[in-house]
Design a protein around this motif. Structure first.
Motif, PDB file in Angstrom:
ATOM      1  N   VAL A  91       0.858  -1.182   0.000  1.00 44.91           N
ATOM      2  CA  VAL A  91       0.000   0.000   0.000  1.00 44.91           C
ATOM      3  C   VAL A  91       0.896   1.235   0.000  1.00 44.91           C
ATOM      4  N   THR A  92       0.747   2.079  -0.998  1.00 48.83           N
ATOM      5  CA  THR A  92       1.630   3.247  -1.093  1.00 48.83           C
ATOM      6  C   THR A  92       0.951   4.401  -1.821  1.00 48.83           C
ATOM      7  N   ALA A  93       1.351   5.601  -1.429  1.00 50.86           N
ATOM      8  CA  ALA A  93       0.919   6.804  -2.163  1.00 50.86           C
ATOM      9  C   ALA A  93       1.968   7.201  -3.179  1.00 50.86           C
ATOM     10  N   ASP A  94       3.096   6.487  -3.161  1.00 51.96           N
ATOM     11  CA  ASP A  94       4.217   6.837  -4.045  1.00 51.96           C
ATOM     12  C   ASP A  94       3.988   6.238  -5.425  1.00 51.96           C
ATOM     13  N   LYS A  95       4.102   7.053  -6.458  1.00 50.94           N
ATOM     14  CA  LYS A  95       3.923   6.585  -7.833  1.00 50.94           C
ATOM     15  C   LYS A  95       5.256   6.261  -8.497  1.00 50.94           C
ATOM     16  N   ASP A  96       6.347   6.328  -7.729  1.00 51.41           N
ATOM     17  CA  ASP A  96       7.677   6.143  -8.287  1.00 51.41           C
ATOM     18  C   ASP A  96       7.798   4.760  -8.935  1.00 51.41           C
ATOM     19  N   ARG A  97       8.204   4.758 -10.203  1.00 50.34           N
ATOM     20  CA  ARG A  97       8.285   3.516 -10.976  1.00 50.34           C
ATOM     21  C   ARG A  97       9.322   2.564 -10.379  1.00 50.34           C
ATOM     22  N   ASP A  98      10.448   3.111  -9.933  1.00 53.43           N
ATOM     23  CA  ASP A  98      11.512   2.258  -9.405  1.00 53.43           C
ATOM     24  C   ASP A  98      11.068   1.514  -8.146  1.00 53.43           C
ATOM     25  N   ILE A  99      10.310   2.199  -7.305  1.00 52.88           N
ATOM     26  CA  ILE A  99       9.823   1.559  -6.084  1.00 52.88           C
ATOM     27  C   ILE A  99       8.891   0.404  -6.425  1.00 52.88           C
ATOM     28  N   ARG A 100       8.030   0.632  -7.389  1.00 50.30           N
ATOM     29  CA  ARG A 100       7.078  -0.417  -7.764  1.00 50.30           C
ATOM     30  C   ARG A 100       7.793  -1.624  -8.383  1.00 50.30           C
ATOM     31  N   ILE A 101       8.796  -1.355  -9.205  1.00 47.02           N
ATOM     32  CA  ILE A 101       9.571  -2.469  -9.798  1.00 47.02           C
ATOM     33  C   ILE A 101      10.300  -3.243  -8.705  1.00 47.02           C
ATOM     34  N   GLU A 102      10.905  -2.500  -7.748  1.00 45.92           N
ATOM     35  CA  GLU A 102      11.598  -3.170  -6.642  1.00 45.92           C
ATOM     36  C   GLU A 102      10.622  -4.013  -5.830  1.00 45.92           C
ATOM     37  N   ALA A 103       9.414  -3.489  -5.620  1.00 42.75           N
ATOM     38  CA  ALA A 103       8.412  -4.237  -4.861  1.00 42.75           C
ATOM     39  C   ALA A 103       8.041  -5.531  -5.569  1.00 42.75           C
ATOM     40  N   LEU A 104       7.846  -5.454  -6.866  1.00 41.16           N
ATOM     41  CA  LEU A 104       7.480  -6.652  -7.634  1.00 41.16           C
ATOM     42  C   LEU A 104       8.607  -7.679  -7.627  1.00 41.16           C
ATOM     43  N   THR A 105       9.824  -7.220  -7.809  1.00 37.11           N
ATOM     44  CA  THR A 105      10.963  -8.153  -7.815  1.00 37.11           C
ATOM     45  C   THR A 105      11.219  -8.731  -6.423  1.00 37.11           C
ATOM     46  N   SER A 106      10.716  -8.076  -5.391  1.00 35.83           N
ATOM     47  CA  SER A 106      10.908  -8.554  -4.017  1.00 35.83           C
ATOM     48  C   SER A 106       9.789  -9.478  -3.561  1.00 35.83           C
ATOM     49  N   GLY A 107       8.789  -9.701  -4.402  1.00 37.01           N
ATOM     50  CA  GLY A 107       7.746 -10.668  -4.069  1.00 37.01           C
ATOM     51  C   GLY A 107       6.352 -10.113  -3.941  1.00 37.01           C
ATOM     52  N   ALA A 108       6.168  -8.801  -4.063  1.00 36.26           N
ATOM     53  CA  ALA A 108       4.808  -8.251  -4.036  1.00 36.26           C
ATOM     54  C   ALA A 108       4.056  -8.667  -5.297  1.00 36.26           C
ATOM     55  N   VAL A 109       2.771  -8.964  -5.134  1.00 42.30           N
ATOM     56  CA  VAL A 109       1.985  -9.389  -6.298  1.00 42.30           C
ATOM     57  C   VAL A 109       1.069  -8.283  -6.804  1.00 42.30           C
ATOM     58  N   ASP A 110       0.894  -7.220  -6.002  1.00 50.44           N
ATOM     59  CA  ASP A 110      -0.028  -6.162  -6.417  1.00 50.44           C
ATOM     60  C   ASP A 110       0.223  -4.916  -5.573  1.00 50.44           C
TER      61      ASP A 110
END
Length: 362
Positions: A91-110
């Protein structure tokens, strides 16, 4: 967080949010979804400390948390053996693309965006529970398959052990000295394997298969097998064939136990320096089960009384093994056996031969 007992079809939704207002909103939204129940934490370190004891199906974690962020928390959760495949959402208010990519590569599914939108939140949670349900069914299927494989393996092992037992009984009709000798020898083999650090499965198979080491003697003529005096060179050559006869009887089976028995029957008279029979194998060319059986078989033969010979003392037999280590026997197997002297005596007492009959005149 609910304390109500859950049905097997219910889902536990893990919530990690340090802001009390946001956490309360998410808890209420989760509880409004049929079959879903909230498990909430405000501190990620408390969650990490509780990973051994909690159960959950889906995790929803805030990105900005004290001590470590949501991505780091997901990594910690997924490193725990019980939670490696749990679906996790950031859950985030941050739209930063790098953060989202890091989250996905770290195991987040959505992702869920702040501020939370009620319809979106419920829809995402429902979708994630479907994923969790699919994982649950796969896990149950995998457990069922494992149980079926274990059941079939156990049944096959029982059948193999029954075959082994009946073959041993058959050999005892041919060789009157077999019964207690095979039991002592099999237990000696287990002692050596244990001292060598072999696995429980290895030791079990060895102990079960070892009594068949002389199964080939069923193919040796009775006039030789029952002879009470020294054998002629021709008779000795004939009786030595029992290794190849035994291997021929046992070989070709898909049963692991009979495969081990084949190796023992074929190689328990091979010698470390290559002077043994039937193939003159040397050193590590001889299977370990054959090297172990050689030590156990010779020791018991030396220390057992027969009508045509007196029994050696244990100390005499131990010294013989020491003298022959490196020539006749694998030195490591001999050392392992010598390290179990007290256990050897217990086995001899437990499986002692009946007293030899005393000849009477008149």
């Amino acid at each position: 967080m609910t304390d109500t007992p859950l049905a097997d079809t219910d889902f536990r939704i893990l919530l990690v949010e340090d802001d009390p207002t946001n956490r309360m909103i998410m808890e209420r939204l989760v509880e409004r979804i049929h079959g879903c129940h909230a498990i909430s934490f405000n501190n990620p370190l408390d969650l990490i400390a509780a990973l051994d004891t909690i159960e959950f199906d889906v995790g929803i974690v805030d990105y900005l948390l004290p001590h470590l962020n949501g991505i780091e928390l997901i990594k910690e959760v997924h490193q725990h053996p019980a939670h490696t495949d749990k679906p996790m959402v950031i859950v985030t208010a941050d739209k930063d693309r790098d953060i989202r990519i890091e989250a996905l590569t770290s195991g987040a599914v959505d992702f869920l965006n702040k501020p939370l939108e009620i319809v979106e939140f419920k829809a995402r949670v429902r979708n994630l529970t479907k994923l969790a349900e699919a994982q649950r069914k796969l896990s149950m299927r995998a457990e069922w398959l494992k149980e079926e494989v274990d059941r079939a393996t156990t049944e096959l092992r029982k059948r193999g052990e029954e075959i082994v037992h009946r073959l041993i009984l058959a050999s005892e009709y041919k060789d009157l000295d077999t019964a207690m000798h095979t039991l002592r020898m099999a237990n000696f083999c287990e002692l050596i394997a244990e001292e060598l650090g072999m696995s429980m499965d290895f030791r079990h198979d060895l102990k079960m298969a070892a009594p068949m080491h002389d199964i080939g003697k069923v193919g040796i003529p009775d006039r030789i097998m029952r002879k009470r005096g020294p054998l002629t060179p021709e008779e000795r050559e004939e009786i030595n064939r029992h290794t190849e006869i035994g291997a021929g009887i046992l070989q070709g089976s898909s049963c692991r136990l009979l495969q081990v028995a084949t190796q023992i029957a074929a190689t328990h008279h091979e010698r470390w320096d290559g002077s043994g029979y039937p193939h003159g194998l040397r050193g590590d060319e001889i299977p370990l089960v054959g090297r172990i059986a050689a030590v156990a078989d010779v020791f018991d033969a030396l220390t057992t009384e027969r009508p045509y010979k007196s029994a050696w003392t244990n100390e005499q037999a131990f010294r013989f093994l020491e003298d022959k280590a490196g020539s006749d026997f694998d030195p490591e197997c001999v050392a392992a056996f010598l390290g179990k002297r007290k256990e050897v005596e217990k086995i001899q007492a437990k499986f002692a031969d009946a007293p030899m009959p005393v000849a009477r005149n008149g």
